[in-house]
Motif scaffolding. Structure first.
Motif, mmCIF file in Angstrom:
data_model
loop_
_atom_site.group_PDB
_atom_site.id
_atom_site.type_symbol
_atom_site.label_atom_id
_atom_site.label_comp_id
_atom_site.label_asym_id
_atom_site.label_seq_id
_atom_site.Cartn_x
_atom_site.Cartn_y
_atom_site.Cartn_z
ATOM 1 N N VAL A 158 -30.022 -20.307 -7.217
ATOM 2 C CA VAL A 158 -30.002 -18.847 -7.222
ATOM 3 C C VAL A 158 -28.692 -18.343 -6.611
ATOM 4 O O VAL A 158 -28.019 -17.462 -7.172
ATOM 5 N N ALA A 159 -28.321 -18.897 -5.469
ATOM 6 C CA ALA A 159 -27.082 -18.469 -4.813
ATOM 7 C C ALA A 159 -25.874 -18.751 -5.697
ATOM 8 O O ALA A 159 -24.932 -17.926 -5.784
ATOM 9 N N TYR A 160 -25.872 -19.907 -6.343
ATOM 10 C CA TYR A 160 -24.772 -20.279 -7.244
ATOM 11 C C TYR A 160 -24.638 -19.272 -8.384
ATOM 12 O O TYR A 160 -23.541 -18.757 -8.665
ATOM 13 N N ARG A 161 -25.757 -18.958 -9.035
ATOM 14 C CA ARG A 161 -25.691 -18.050 -10.185
ATOM 15 C C ARG A 161 -25.436 -16.611 -9.764
ATOM 16 O O ARG A 161 -24.732 -15.870 -10.460
ATOM 17 N N GLU A 162 -25.986 -16.213 -8.643
ATOM 18 C CA GLU A 162 -25.678 -14.872 -8.149
ATOM 19 C C GLU A 162 -24.193 -14.748 -7.816
ATOM 20 O O GLU A 162 -23.591 -13.685 -8.007
ATOM 21 N N GLY A 163 -23.598 -15.842 -7.344
ATOM 22 C CA GLY A 163 -22.164 -15.836 -7.058
ATOM 23 C C GLY A 163 -21.317 -15.678 -8.312
ATOM 24 O O GLY A 163 -20.147 -15.276 -8.227
ATOM 25 N N LEU A 164 -21.896 -15.989 -9.481
ATOM 26 C CA LEU A 164 -21.198 -15.819 -10.749
ATOM 27 C C LEU A 164 -21.465 -14.448 -11.361
ATOM 28 O O LEU A 164 -21.009 -14.167 -12.477
ATOM 29 N N GLY A 165 -22.208 -13.609 -10.663
ATOM 30 C CA GLY A 165 -22.441 -12.250 -11.137
ATOM 31 C C GLY A 165 -23.756 -12.014 -11.840
ATOM 32 O O GLY A 165 -23.941 -10.982 -12.484
ATOM 33 N N MET A 166 -24.700 -12.958 -11.722
ATOM 34 C CA MET A 166 -25.985 -12.835 -12.396
ATOM 35 C C MET A 166 -27.062 -12.360 -11.426
ATOM 36 O O MET A 166 -27.042 -12.717 -10.251
ATOM 37 N N GLU A 167 -28.009 -11.589 -11.922
ATOM 38 C CA GLU A 167 -29.243 -11.327 -11.199
ATOM 39 C C GLU A 167 -30.251 -12.378 -11.644
ATOM 40 O O GLU A 167 -30.509 -12.524 -12.850
ATOM 41 N N VAL A 168 -30.830 -13.125 -10.710
ATOM 42 C CA VAL A 168 -31.687 -14.258 -11.034
ATOM 43 C C VAL A 168 -33.113 -13.971 -10.579
ATOM 44 O O VAL A 168 -33.352 -13.685 -9.400
ATOM 45 N N LEU A 169 -34.064 -14.092 -11.512
ATOM 46 C CA LEU A 169 -35.478 -13.901 -11.217
ATOM 47 C C LEU A 169 -36.199 -15.239 -11.323
ATOM 48 O O LEU A 169 -35.842 -16.064 -12.182
#
Length: 302
Positions: A158-169
């Motif tokens: 989650v942290a990795y993808r949020e760092g790429l600009g994504m909202e992760v559910l």
């Protein structure tokens, strides 16, 4: 947390902390070496990958399937090496790391007030494609992630993808669909990997001549919100640049019940996925059982 879970979490943590510091040529060599070692060991994942490729390329003999599975493992490890390094990539490296054809479908969809659903199979590096969308197109989006074990590993992703600009559910928990629907009604972008049903209650489709289930979510969201549903396929070639194609939207049928419309749309999505996978089978990273005939645990490797 069990010892195995702690080891798994530590291994991924090492990847994100160490591999991203390697020079790119060294990371490429490391990924290929790990892939070849895993392929030579002929573990369950490799055997399952090979069995899946046998559906995709039905006329392939044992030698061709072995070549495909070796290339598939190299592609899979390229995905991991890139993913470990993506947080350290410059914006320019992300922008130039993906070459997408028919991108006008995507930009037109983003410009529309309707909302847009991108649906992808497990091909090449969907995280890189997502980072390209948030960086080059400057468009944030919402996605869903499988809740991995241990929980700390899920938190890393989650942290990795949020760092790429994504909202992760989270996939589980029952609230993702409603949140996705709200984002789409607001004209937002949603990206979903949609070639494997994680709920065991997906829509049955014909896929390479056999039955499997794929998630109903993309088609249901399109019907419920009026958003466009657009398939995307990805692949690698011999260059450092990943390739991709944005396909025309899949329209909601004018007649039929909601279940019938969902079935038609999900089959259309499966057909686009099948064409992309058939063109680049080695870049389809499906190391799990997929077809209904394989879901009996007594029938071979997972």
């Amino acid at each position: 947390m069990s010892t195995a879970d702690r080891f798994t979490d530590a291994l991924y943590g090492l990847g994100w902390s160490t591999v991203k510091k390697l020079p790119e040529p060294a990371a490429v060599r490391l990924g290929r070496s790990v892939a070849d070692l895993a392929w030579k060991q002929r573990g369950k994942g490799v055997l399952r990958l090979e069995a899946n490729y046998a559906r995709v390329v039905p006329d392939a003999g044992p030698e061709r399937l072995a070549e495909l599975s070796r290339a598939g493992m190299r592609s899979y490890l390229r995905y991991w090496m890139e993913s470990f390094r993506l947080p350290a990539w410059s914006a320019e490296r992300v922008r130039t790391g993906f070459d997408c054809t028919d991108v006008h479908h995507l930009t037109d969809g983003i410009a529309s007030p309707r909302g847009l659903i991108l649906a992808l199979p497990h091909m090449a590096n969907w995280d890189l494609a997502g980072a390209w969308v948030t960086t080059r197109l400057e468009t944030p989006f919402t996605t869903v992630a499988e809740r991995l074990k241990p929980e700390s590993l899920y938190d890393r992703f989650v942290a990795y993808r949020e760092g790429l600009g994504m909202e992760v559910l989270p996939h589980s928990g029952g609230t993702a669909f409603g949140t996705l629907a709200r984002r789409l009604r607001d004209g937002g972008l949603v990206c979903l990997v949609a070639d494997r049903d994680l709920s065991a209650s997906g829509v049955e489709v014909d896929f390479f001549g056999e039955r499997t289930r794929m998630p109903a979510g993309p088609a249901l969201l399109a019907q419920q919100t009026g958003a466009q549903l657009m398939p995307v396929t990805l692949w690698y070639d011999d260059s450092p640049v990943m390739k991709g194609q944005v396909h025309p939207p899949i329209e909601v049928p004018e007649t039929g019940s909601r279940a019938e419309k969902t079935s038609v749309m999900t089959q259309a999505l499966a057909d686009v996925f099948a064409k992309g996978i058939a063109d680049h089978p080695e870049d389809w990273h499906m190391l799990q059982r997929l077809w209904l005939a394989d879901l009996d645990p007594a029938k071979g490797p997972a």
